[in-house]
Design a protein around this motif. Structure first.
Motif, PDB file in Angstrom:
ATOM      1  N   GLU A   1       0.819  -1.213   0.000  1.00 52.97           N
ATOM      2  CA  GLU A   1       0.000   0.000   0.000  1.00 52.97           C
ATOM      3  C   GLU A   1       0.854   1.265   0.000  1.00 52.97           C
ATOM      4  OE1 GLU A   1      -3.594  -2.175   2.523  1.00 52.97           O
ATOM      5  OE2 GLU A   1      -2.674  -0.339   3.332  1.00 52.97           O
ATOM      6  N   VAL A   2       0.451   2.208  -0.848  1.00 45.80           N
ATOM      7  CA  VAL A   2       1.021   3.555  -0.870  1.00 45.80           C
ATOM      8  C   VAL A   2      -0.044   4.496  -0.327  1.00 45.80           C
ATOM      9  CG1 VAL A   2       2.031   5.389  -2.269  1.00 45.80           C
ATOM     10  CG2 VAL A   2       2.371   2.997  -2.927  1.00 45.80           C
ATOM     11  N   ALA A   3       0.223   5.141   0.799  1.00 45.27           N
ATOM     12  CA  ALA A   3      -0.749   6.043   1.407  1.00 45.27           C
ATOM     13  C   ALA A   3      -0.437   7.486   1.034  1.00 45.27           C
ATOM     14  CB  ALA A   3      -0.736   5.886   2.928  1.00 45.27           C
ATOM     15  N   PHE A   4      -1.514   8.258   0.811  1.00 51.81           N
ATOM     16  CA  PHE A   4      -1.392   9.665   0.446  1.00 51.81           C
ATOM     17  C   PHE A   4      -1.978  10.514   1.581  1.00 51.81           C
ATOM     18  CE2 PHE A   4      -1.211   7.248  -3.383  1.00 51.81           C
ATOM     19  CZ  PHE A   4      -0.382   7.935  -4.254  1.00 51.81           C
ATOM     20  N   ALA A   5      -1.156  11.368   2.165  1.00 51.94           N
ATOM     21  CA  ALA A   5      -1.579  12.201   3.284  1.00 51.94           C
ATOM     22  C   ALA A   5      -1.353  13.666   2.951  1.00 51.94           C
ATOM     23  CB  ALA A   5      -0.793  11.835   4.552  1.00 51.94           C
ATOM     24  N   GLY A   6      -2.179  14.522   3.535  1.00 49.75           N
ATOM     25  CA  GLY A   6      -2.006  15.952   3.293  1.00 49.75           C
ATOM     26  C   GLY A   6      -3.163  16.753   3.857  1.00 49.75           C
ATOM     27  N   ARG A   7      -2.981  18.063   3.914  1.00 47.73           N
ATOM     28  CA  ARG A   7      -4.027  18.950   4.399  1.00 47.73           C
ATOM     29  C   ARG A   7      -5.251  18.872   3.507  1.00 47.73           C
ATOM     30  NH1 ARG A   7      -0.021  23.182   4.843  1.00 47.73           N
ATOM     31  NH2 ARG A   7      -1.044  24.309   3.178  1.00 47.73           N
ATOM     32  N   SER A   8      -6.385  19.225   4.070  1.00 50.19           N
ATOM     33  CA  SER A   8      -7.618  19.303   3.290  1.00 50.19           C
ATOM     34  C   SER A   8      -7.420  20.242   2.106  1.00 50.19           C
ATOM     35  CB  SER A   8      -8.759  19.829   4.173  1.00 50.19           C
ATOM     36  OG  SER A   8      -9.036  18.923   5.206  1.00 50.19           O
ATOM     37  N   ASN A   9      -7.856  19.790   0.944  1.00 46.93           N
ATOM     38  CA  ASN A   9      -7.817  20.588  -0.280  1.00 46.93           C
ATOM     39  C   ASN A   9      -6.411  20.805  -0.846  1.00 46.93           C
ATOM     40  OD1 ASN A   9      -9.834  21.536  -2.001  1.00 46.93           O
ATOM     41  ND2 ASN A   9      -9.464  23.667  -1.473  1.00 46.93           N
ATOM     42  N   VAL A  10      -5.443  19.986  -0.413  1.00 49.31           N
ATOM     43  CA  VAL A  10      -4.088  20.128  -0.941  1.00 49.31           C
ATOM     44  C   VAL A  10      -3.952  19.466  -2.307  1.00 49.31           C
ATOM     45  CG1 VAL A  10      -3.057  18.024   0.031  1.00 49.31           C
ATOM     46  CG2 VAL A  10      -1.643  20.086  -0.237  1.00 49.31           C
ATOM     47  N   GLY A  11      -4.907  18.576  -2.650  1.00 52.26           N
ATOM     48  CA  GLY A  11      -4.880  17.974  -3.979  1.00 52.26           C
ATOM     49  C   GLY A  11      -4.568  16.489  -3.996  1.00 52.26           C
ATOM     50  N   LYS A  12      -4.873  15.766  -2.915  1.00 56.35           N
ATOM     51  CA  LYS A  12      -4.595  14.330  -2.880  1.00 56.35           C
ATOM     52  C   LYS A  12      -5.364  13.572  -3.965  1.00 56.35           C
ATOM     53  CE  LYS A  12      -5.432  13.850   1.620  1.00 56.35           C
ATOM     54  NZ  LYS A  12      -6.719  13.417   1.186  1.00 56.35           N
ATOM     55  N   SER A  13      -6.659  13.818  -4.041  1.00 57.02           N
ATOM     56  CA  SER A  13      -7.476  13.107  -5.024  1.00 57.02           C
ATOM     57  C   SER A  13      -7.049  13.464  -6.449  1.00 57.02           C
ATOM     58  CB  SER A  13      -8.954  13.431  -4.819  1.00 57.02           C
ATOM     59  OG  SER A  13      -9.398  12.974  -3.552  1.00 57.02           O
TER      60      SER A  13
END
Length: 210
Positions: A25-37
């Protein structure tokens, strides 16, 4: 990796809702609205499979995307949006921390920051979570198309200092508009996957020898 087959396989808030396969698994973390999706959509060549929203704090679950029956991209809830109820923020924080510390297939973490802004306290806390869990994340600086080249170098140095990184080479500038950085991110993921495969093959050899 050539991506042709990808799907949202699981959505959950606790372990019994997560996939039971042993895909890395590769997890993507970041602040809300930073552009993860947006980053995930760019990496899998889809326009809207990963759920994007103009409303920060909307993603409240951990979403697992099955990539070619080989690995999962894991979209973690965004953090740090002040208008989300404090109780919800605390719940997401516990959920993310629990996932980072207990999820066995997790092997790589991508931490997203907005290249235009100095990483804030929430970003530094997330970095501490990640390092405490035993990982050194790949840092992706989103919205790179908003700056010119000279500004990018300046802001990468700011991010490096704020997150206590060794070099700006640990940061990949990325733009969901131009796809700048997508190939470099995939290079990092592919190298990690090759390492995982090598480790698994060595374990199989050890078992056979026993």
């Amino acid at each position: 990796m050539q991506v042709n087959n990808v799907r949202l396989e699981a959505v959950g808030v606790k372990f019994e809702q997560f996939p039971e396969t042993d895909y890395p698994e590769v997890a993507f973390a970041g602040r809300s609205n930073v552009g993860k999706s947006s980053l995930i959509n760019a990496l899998i060549n889809r326009k809207a499979l990963a759920r994007t929203s103009g409303q920060p704090g909307k993603t409240q679950t951990i979403n697992f995307y099955n990539i070619e029956e080989q690995l999962y991209f894991v979209d973690l809830p965004g953090y740090g949006y002040a208008k989300v109820a404090r109780a919800s923020r605390e719940q997401w924080g516990k959920m993310i921390e629990y996932y980072l510390n207990r999820r066995v297939p997790l092997g790589m973490i991508v931490l997203l920051v907005d290249i235009r802004h100095t990483p804030n306290e929430n970003d530094r806390i997330m970095m501490d979570y990640i390092r405490t869990a035993g990982f050194e994340p790949l840092v992706v600086a989103t919205k790179a198309d908003k700056l010119n080249r000279s500004q990018i170098i300046k802001h990468l140095k700011i991010i490096k200092q704020a997150l206590a990184l060794h070099s700006i080479d640990q940061i990949i500038p990325f733009s969901s508009m131009t796809k700048q950085g997508a190939e470099a991110i995939w290079d990092e993921i592919d190298q990690w996957l090759a390492y995982v495969q090598e480790q698994n093959e060595e374990k199989e050899i050890d078992v056979d020898e026993e």
